[in-house]
Each structure stands twice: as C-alpha cells, then as structure tokens.
Design a protein around this motif. Structure first.
Motif, PDB file in Angstrom:
ATOM      1  N   ALA A   1       0.844  -1.194   0.000  1.00  0.00           N
ATOM      2  CA  ALA A   1       0.000   0.000   0.000  1.00  0.00           C
ATOM      3  C   ALA A   1       0.875   1.237   0.000  1.00  0.00           C
ATOM      4  N   GLY A   2       0.462   2.231  -0.771  1.00  0.00           N
ATOM      5  CA  GLY A   2       1.238   3.450  -0.883  1.00  0.00           C
ATOM      6  C   GLY A   2       2.284   3.426  -1.975  1.00  0.00           C
ATOM      7  N   SER A   3       2.453   2.288  -2.663  1.00  0.00           N
ATOM      8  CA  SER A   3       3.405   2.205  -3.763  1.00  0.00           C
ATOM      9  C   SER A   3       2.989   3.122  -4.902  1.00  0.00           C
ATOM     10  N   ARG A   4       3.967   3.594  -5.654  1.00  0.00           N
ATOM     11  CA  ARG A   4       3.686   4.392  -6.843  1.00  0.00           C
ATOM     12  C   ARG A   4       3.592   3.446  -8.041  1.00  0.00           C
ATOM     13  N   ALA A   5       2.415   3.382  -8.634  1.00  0.00           N
ATOM     14  CA  ALA A   5       2.182   2.475  -9.761  1.00  0.00           C
ATOM     15  C   ALA A   5       1.755   3.272 -10.985  1.00  0.00           C
ATOM     16  N   LEU A   6       2.210   2.821 -12.149  1.00  0.00           N
ATOM     17  CA  LEU A   6       1.850   3.431 -13.426  1.00  0.00           C
ATOM     18  C   LEU A   6       1.190   2.379 -14.300  1.00  0.00           C
ATOM     19  N   LEU A   7       0.000   2.716 -14.820  1.00  0.00           N
ATOM     20  CA  LEU A   7      -0.709   1.852 -15.767  1.00  0.00           C
ATOM     21  C   LEU A   7      -0.626   2.504 -17.132  1.00  0.00           C
ATOM     22  N   VAL A   8      -0.069   1.793 -18.126  1.00  0.00           N
ATOM     23  CA  VAL A   8       0.094   2.338 -19.471  1.00  0.00           C
ATOM     24  C   VAL A   8      -0.712   1.488 -20.445  1.00  0.00           C
ATOM     25  N   GLY A   9      -1.706   2.106 -21.097  1.00  0.00           N
ATOM     26  CA  GLY A   9      -2.553   1.381 -22.031  1.00  0.00           C
ATOM     27  C   GLY A   9      -2.648   2.078 -23.368  1.00  0.00           C
TER      28      GLY A   9
ATOM     29  N   GLN B   1       9.384   8.530 -11.439  1.00  0.00           N
ATOM     30  CA  GLN B   1       9.840   7.272 -10.855  1.00  0.00           C
ATOM     31  C   GLN B   1       8.657   6.516 -10.229  1.00  0.00           C
ATOM     32  N   TYR B   2       8.619   5.223 -10.471  1.00  0.00           N
ATOM     33  CA  TYR B   2       7.530   4.386  -9.961  1.00  0.00           C
ATOM     34  C   TYR B   2       8.104   3.126  -9.329  1.00  0.00           C
ATOM     35  N   ASP B   3       7.284   2.509  -8.502  1.00  0.00           N
ATOM     36  CA  ASP B   3       7.649   1.213  -7.926  1.00  0.00           C
ATOM     37  C   ASP B   3       7.236   0.070  -8.844  1.00  0.00           C
ATOM     38  N   MET B   4       6.198   0.311  -9.675  1.00  0.00           N
ATOM     39  CA  MET B   4       5.653  -0.750 -10.530  1.00  0.00           C
ATOM     40  C   MET B   4       5.013  -0.130 -11.764  1.00  0.00           C
ATOM     41  N   ILE B   5       5.253  -0.746 -12.920  1.00  0.00           N
ATOM     42  CA  ILE B   5       4.595  -0.336 -14.157  1.00  0.00           C
ATOM     43  C   ILE B   5       3.865  -1.539 -14.730  1.00  0.00           C
ATOM     44  N   TYR B   6       2.611  -1.318 -15.117  1.00  0.00           N
ATOM     45  CA  TYR B   6       1.818  -2.328 -15.809  1.00  0.00           C
ATOM     46  C   TYR B   6       1.478  -1.779 -17.194  1.00  0.00           C
ATOM     47  N   THR B   7       1.531  -2.622 -18.221  1.00  0.00           N
ATOM     48  CA  THR B   7       1.205  -2.113 -19.547  1.00  0.00           C
ATOM     49  C   THR B   7       0.518  -3.160 -20.414  1.00  0.00           C
ATOM     50  N   CYS B   8      -0.389  -2.669 -21.261  1.00  0.00           N
ATOM     51  CA  CYS B   8      -1.096  -3.519 -22.219  1.00  0.00           C
ATOM     52  C   CYS B   8      -1.436  -2.659 -23.429  1.00  0.00           C
ATOM     53  N   GLY B   9      -1.179  -3.200 -24.618  1.00  0.00           N
ATOM     54  CA  GLY B   9      -1.461  -2.435 -25.833  1.00  0.00           C
ATOM     55  C   GLY B   9      -0.654  -2.947 -27.000  1.00  0.00           C
ATOM     56  N   PRO B  10      -0.425  -2.111 -28.006  1.00  0.00           N
ATOM     57  CA  PRO B  10       0.353  -2.532 -29.171  1.00  0.00           C
ATOM     58  C   PRO B  10       1.757  -2.997 -28.757  1.00  0.00           C
ATOM     59  N   THR B  11       2.260  -4.010 -29.426  1.00  0.00           N
ATOM     60  CA  THR B  11       3.556  -4.583 -29.068  1.00  0.00           C
ATOM     61  C   THR B  11       4.694  -3.554 -29.080  1.00  0.00           C
TER      62      THR B  11
ATOM     63  N   GLU C   1       5.312  -5.294 -15.634  1.00  0.00           N
ATOM     64  CA  GLU C   1       4.607  -6.439 -16.219  1.00  0.00           C
ATOM     65  C   GLU C   1       3.936  -6.011 -17.519  1.00  0.00           C
ATOM     66  N   VAL C   2       4.007  -6.900 -18.516  1.00  0.00           N
ATOM     67  CA  VAL C   2       3.396  -6.646 -19.819  1.00  0.00           C
ATOM     68  C   VAL C   2       2.327  -7.706 -20.076  1.00  0.00           C
ATOM     69  N   SER C   3       1.235  -7.293 -20.721  1.00  0.00           N
ATOM     70  CA  SER C   3       0.163  -8.222 -21.075  1.00  0.00           C
ATOM     71  C   SER C   3       0.170  -8.397 -22.587  1.00  0.00           C
ATOM     72  N   LEU C   4       0.618  -9.560 -23.049  1.00  0.00           N
ATOM     73  CA  LEU C   4       0.766  -9.808 -24.475  1.00  0.00           C
ATOM     74  C   LEU C   4      -0.584 -10.093 -25.129  1.00  0.00           C
ATOM     75  N   GLU C   5      -0.646  -9.822 -26.432  1.00  0.00           N
ATOM     76  CA  GLU C   5      -1.907  -9.975 -27.171  1.00  0.00           C
ATOM     77  C   GLU C   5      -1.739 -10.917 -28.363  1.00  0.00           C
ATOM     78  N   ASN C   6      -0.995 -12.014 -28.153  1.00  0.00           N
ATOM     79  CA  ASN C   6      -0.848 -13.012 -29.215  1.00  0.00           C
ATOM     80  C   ASN C   6      -2.198 -13.635 -29.558  1.00  0.00           C
ATOM     81  N   MET C   7      -2.297 -14.186 -30.761  1.00  0.00           N
ATOM     82  CA  MET C   7      -3.508 -14.921 -31.135  1.00  0.00           C
ATOM     83  C   MET C   7      -3.638 -16.143 -30.236  1.00  0.00           C
ATOM     84  N   MET C   8      -4.791 -16.272 -29.561  1.00  0.00           N
ATOM     85  CA  MET C   8      -5.008 -17.370 -28.622  1.00  0.00           C
ATOM     86  C   MET C   8      -6.283 -18.110 -29.012  1.00  0.00           C
ATOM     87  N   ALA C   9      -6.127 -19.273 -29.627  1.00  0.00           N
ATOM     88  CA  ALA C   9      -7.291 -19.992 -30.153  1.00  0.00           C
ATOM     89  C   ALA C   9      -7.985 -20.845 -29.100  1.00  0.00           C
TER      90      ALA C   9
END
Length: 258
Positions: free
Chosen positions: A106-114, A184-194, A212-220
């Motif tokens: 709690a209190g961490s600096r987090a960045l969400l990039v989308g 400056q951040y403690d954590m970065i999360y990202t999802c979007g174009p490769t 952490e990155v969230s990949l968007e590969n084709m998932m059948a």
C-alpha cells in the motif's frame, strides 16, 4: 477454476465507431476473475468464425455477479458480437490466463500504461489497486481522442493522463514521451500494441522499475493445447494463454530487446 457458462447481456454501449462494451450477468455464483485474465467467447451465427475469440476482462463486480467486456471491432467475429442485444446469451470460458500482480505494498507508486484495445484490462486493475490502498497514475494513448474510449471511467481510481498522436487530446505524442512516464515508480503495468509495450519494458528495465506486460498473441484455445500463441522468453517457449498473458519483464529480455 475454469468454467464454461452462458452469460446474459444486461447492458450494451456503443462507444464511437470502433468500440462497444457489454455488461454480462452470471445466473449463479461467478468464479473470481483477477485483473489481466481473459475469456474465450463463442461467436455464434458467423460461418467465417469457427474458433472462440479471446477478450480481456474489462471490469468485474463479484458481488453482483457481473462482468464487462470492452471490445474493439476489428473483424468478422467482433462485428458479429457487436450485433448482440440486451437479453442475448454469450457463452464464455473463464477465467483464463495469469493476471497482473497486485500484491505490491500500500502506498506504492504504480503506473498503468494502455494503448488502443489494451486499455480494456486496466480498469479492473485500477480498481483492484485502489482497494489495496494504491492510487495509480493511469496513462492512456491512441492515435486520436476517439480511439481512447471509456477514459473518464478511470478518473475515480487515479491520476489520468492522456497522449494522442495527433494532439486531439492531452499530450501530443507517444505515451513514452508524456511527462508522467518519466517519473519514478515502484511498478509499471502495460497492455497495448507490441511496439508500445516493448518501449515501456525497455525504459522500465533501464530505470530499474518492476514491470509487467500483457501480451496480445492470437489465442485460439485458451488452455495451452493448440500452441498457436507461443512466445519466446528467457525461460524458453511459453504459451501466452496459459503462462500469460501477463509476464514479468525480467523473463522477457529476448522479447523486448528485439
């Protein structure tokens, strides 16, 4: 625990020309869904679409038993889904994949990039972080303002920053050129174009920031059986649907350095 279930559409919102949002009701006890997990949706009434389509979970209300999907119209499958109406059923396999880590202090600096459709899973993440005492900076980007849907929905959960290629809203330029990204951040999360995610990952690695990155590969299949979503990691080949879609960049140097 994975489940195959018919959800009922209780609300549908058209969000400009390119996106729509479905709010779905479970008629029993809905399985817990973590931020960053996804569903495999059955597309009925479309001969061109034989396999289920992977869709990020946009938002969840566990108490009400509802789930929201933010969907970009890009092909025959999503065009067919865009024709669904309130009261229609949508068969889904859920929850699938490995989601974002939310166990930061709690209190961490987090960045969400989308960016683009990668905005979708970040709302559920922002809410979850808020419940843990973290008010993140939320940086959303797109070619134009029209391609950044539901941006106002993020405002209650953190500081919202916008970047557009054409300058139609917020900072003119890429998300990585926004002044907020350089902080400056403690954590970065990202999802979007490769290309965007690789740039974010490289910067985070250079600055020593966990990311952490969230990949968007084709998932059948969604369960690691068909192997069509395999990606090369520092730990060998991994199925994005089963081992991801979220990966810590400490295991992804081969991916973001290429």
């Amino acid at each position: 625990m994975k489940e195959i279930h018919d959800f009922t559409i209780i609300r549908r919102e058209q969000l400009g020309q390119h996106y729509f949002r479905l709010v779905l009701q479970h008629n029993g006890k809905m399985q817990p869904v973590a931020p960053g997990q996804f569903v495999e949706v059955q597309v009925e009434g479309c001969r061109e679409v034989m396999l289920r389509r992977p869709i990020s979970v946009h938002d969840v209300d566990q108490t009400a038993g509802t789930m929201s999907l933010l969907i970009q119209i890009v092909g025959n499958g999503t065009r067919r889904l865009a024709e669904l109406k309130v009261g229609d059923k949508l068969n889904m396999v859920y929850p699938l994949g490995h989601g974002f880590s939310t166990d930061i202090p709690a209190g961490s600096r987090a960045l969400l990039v989308g960016g683009g459709a990668g905005i979708a899973p970040l709302l559920h993440l922002a809410k979850e972080l808020g419940a843990r005492g973290i008010k993140p900076t939320i940086l959303l980007g797109g070619r134009t303002a029209e391609l950044i849907p539901v941006r106002d929905d993020f405002k209650p959960y953190g500081e919202l920053c916008i970047a557009t290629d054409d300058g139609s809203l917020g900072h003119k330029g890429l998300v990585i050129s926004h002044p907020a990204f350089a902080e400056q951040y403690d954590m970065i999360y990202t999802c979007g174009p490769t290309p965007m995610m690789k740039a974010v990952a490289r910067s985070a690695a250079e600055r020593g920031i966990r990311c952490e990155v969230s990949l968007e590969n084709m998932m059948a299949c969604g369960v690691g059986a068909c192997l069509c979503c395999v990606t090369d990691t520092d730990q060998g080949h991994r199925c994005v649907c089963k081992d991801g879609p979220v990966f810590d960049i400490t295991t992804m140097k081969k991916w973001y350095q290429c």
